[in-house]
Design an enzyme around this catalytic site. Structure first.
Site, short mmCIF file in Angstrom:
data_model
loop_
_atom_site.label_atom_id
_atom_site.label_comp_id
_atom_site.label_asym_id
_atom_site.label_seq_id
_atom_site.Cartn_x
_atom_site.Cartn_y
_atom_site.Cartn_z
N LYS A 78 0.84 -1.20 0.00
CA LYS A 78 0.00 0.00 0.00
C LYS A 78 0.88 1.25 0.00
O LYS A 78 1.89 1.31 0.72
CB LYS A 78 -0.91 -0.02 1.23
CG LYS A 78 -1.87 1.16 1.32
CD LYS A 78 -2.77 1.02 2.55
CE LYS A 78 -3.77 2.14 2.66
NZ LYS A 78 -4.62 2.02 3.86
N SER A 153 -9.59 1.98 3.09
CA SER A 153 -8.76 2.72 2.20
C SER A 153 -7.76 1.88 1.42
O SER A 153 -7.21 2.36 0.42
CB SER A 153 -7.98 3.79 2.99
OG SER A 153 -7.13 3.18 3.94
N SER A 177 -9.71 -0.34 7.31
CA SER A 177 -9.16 -0.27 5.95
C SER A 177 -8.46 -1.50 5.43
O SER A 177 -8.08 -1.53 4.25
CB SER A 177 -8.20 0.91 5.84
OG SER A 177 -8.93 2.09 5.73
N1 GLN Z 1 -12.77 4.36 6.58
C1 GLN Z 1 -12.18 4.80 7.80
C2 GLN Z 1 -11.74 6.23 7.64
O1 GLN Z 1 -12.07 6.80 6.68
C3 GLN Z 1 -11.01 3.92 8.14
C4 GLN Z 1 -9.83 4.21 7.33
C5 GLN Z 1 -8.68 3.35 7.70
O2 GLN Z 1 -8.84 2.34 8.37
N2 GLN Z 1 -7.50 3.80 7.30
O3 GLN Z 1 -11.09 6.78 8.47
#
Ligand code: GLN
Length: 479
Positions: A78, A153, A177
């Site tokens: 990532k 994400s 994410s």
């Molecule tokens: N969707 C969550 C956010 O927008 C989690 C994102 C993540 O785990 N990096 O913060």
């Protein structure tokens, strides 16, 4: 899916000289070349580095030397995880040309174990999002249903593995994410306990929540990767000294008699009917495997989203202060220092990142700190207490990973609150610091993947993997 390579298949084929690591890397780059313009899963390819490492592995084979555990295994990373000499953008314009001078510990450990790093995967900007649509480099398509989002994400990491463009990948999980994109793309995906994997070299979003973890096509490969990247790192003082068990051995233990908690707060209204049916079938399967089911209560679940968006944004506003046009990445010149800051950050950050910086700065500001940030920390402690209480009664907790199946591209982009609700079942475990996995639990109408989430107590990764593995072996993926 294209011929699904597993870690064992790669090592076996290398050892038997059926394929060389360089041929294998070339084969993956060919597939990426064919599929990436449609999926947009990779942002940067690190071919030179990959072939150099593959040649090292081929030399070991030629010399008859023992092969390390991930020898020749093509892995994607990532783009919020630092890779020395390979551009790392965080899905943001502000780091468009940033090339880190060092590797994250997780990356260093993967390479030391023989893995071949293919490249960097697309993600929501600074890992803020649930659909990958917040990337400055465009959305990613879900390989299982290309009109849909892959989740976020870590959408690129999930899509790359699901489409056969990597054998495994690393993602990061702050509020869901890793698990949610794993669920959306129909593959297992795991976050270890907070502190299980070093965060050194992970570009920070919310430091008390961020964790690195693996995606793969099967739970044994998830266990193998976690085993390699886990363990104390003197560069991250929050990484634990707790020994790393042999997860692959531990996960083979039978699950009969394991006590599985079903928190009723996770089955309230708002869940898609198709998801509910699959999860219920998954729970039936656990019963057939001899698990003892127990309904339990987790009283503070309802407060998790609000608490998460106070704590995560507060930490983000502080962590992202470093992108000031002086030390990293983009700089937009102007007459005064203040104007330079404003122009740089105005041009470099996307809308969601700005929204969070503003929110986080607000909850930390004098006068509001006690009402929001401090209150948030107190509720976080209560949520963690819910988990500790639960694990006095049960061995693991089972819930849906996401209340909805993968949604269509663009469907939720205008409604941040709807987007935030996608994480309703995952943020609890993030706040509590416990390990969690999402394992495939069938597909709605044979098309849209559903994930079953398993939480374990802190540093109980082996039990989580044990149940996930048994579920997968019993056909949970095709329910
Ligand atoms: N969707 C969550 C956010 O927008 C989690 C994102 C993540 O785990 N990096 O913060």
């Amino acid at each position: 899916m294209t011929a699904a390579w597993t870690i064992d298949a790669v090592r076996g084929s290398l050892a038997a000289k059926k394929v060389s690591a360089q041929e294998l890397a070339a084969d993956f780059y060919k597939r990426i070349g064919e599929r990436n313009s449609e999926l947009n899963a990779y942002l940067t390819l690190s071919e030179e580095r990959a072939y150099r490492q593959a040649a090292r592995m081929d030399a070991l084979v030629a010399a008859g030397k023992p092969l390390p555990s991930l020898a020749g295994v093509p892995i994607a990373i990532k783009d919020v995880i630092s890779t020395r000499g390979v551009r790392t953008t965080c899905g943001s314009k502000i780091l468009e040309n940033y090339v880190p001078p060092y590797d994250a510990t997780a990356v260093e450990r993967l390479e030391a174990a023989g893995a071949v790093i293919l490249g960097k995967t697309n993600c929501d900007e600074f890992a803020m999002g649930s659909s990958n649509e917040n990337s400055a480099y465009g959305a990613v398509r879900n390989p299982e249903a290309t009109d849909r989002v892959p989740g976020g994400s870590s959408g690129g990491s999930a899509a790359a593995v699901a489409a056969g463009l990597a054998v495994a990948s690393l993602g990061t999980d702050t509020g869901g994410s890793i698990r949610q994109p794993g669920s959306f793309c129909g593959i297992p995906a795991m976050m270890g306990s907070y502190g299980r994997v070093s965060r050194y070299g992970l570009i920070a979003f919310a430091s008390s929540l961020d964790r690195i973890g693996p995606f793969a096509t099967n739970t044994r490969d998830v266990a193998a990767i976690l085993g390699v990247i886990a363990g104390r790192d003197s560069n991250d003082s929050t990484s634990t000294t707790a020994p790393v068990p042999d997860y692959r051995a531990a996960m083979e233990k039978p699950v009969k008699g394991l006590v599985v908690g079903i928190p009723k707060e996770y089955f309230a209204e708002g869940m898609d009917d198709g998801v509910r049916k699959k999860i219920e079938a998954g729970i039936e399967l656990l019963k057939k495997l001899g698990c003892e089911l127990r309904e339990i209560q987790m009283a503070h679940t309802d407060y998790a989203i609000a608490t998460y968006y106070i704590i995560a944004t507060a930490e983000a506003s502080s962590n992202l202060a470093r992108y000031d046009g002086v030390r990293y990445g983009l700089r937009v010149e102007d007459d005064s220092l203040l104007a330079m800051y404003r122009k740089t950050r105005g041009a470099g950050f996307g809308a969601e990142v700005k929204r969070r910086i503003v929110l986080g700065t607000y909850v930390l500001s004098a006068g509001y700190y006690n009402a929001y940030y401090l209150k948030g920390q107190k509720v976080r402690a209560l949520i963690a207490q819910d988990f500790r209480d639960a694990f006095r009664k049960v061995d693991v907790l089972v819930t849906p990973t996401s209340p909805v199946p993968p949604f269509r591209l663009g469907e939720r982009t205008n409604d941040p609150l709807q987007m935030y609700l996608a994480d309703i079942y995952t943020v609890t475990g993030s706040l509590a610091g416990v390990p969690g996995i999402s394992v495939p639990c069938g597909k709605i109408c044979g098309k849209l993947p559903v994930g079953l989430q398993i939480f374990g107590p802190a540093f109980g990764e082996a039990t989580v993997l044990q149940l996930a593995h048994a579920f997968e072996q019993a056909g949970g993926g095709s329910l």
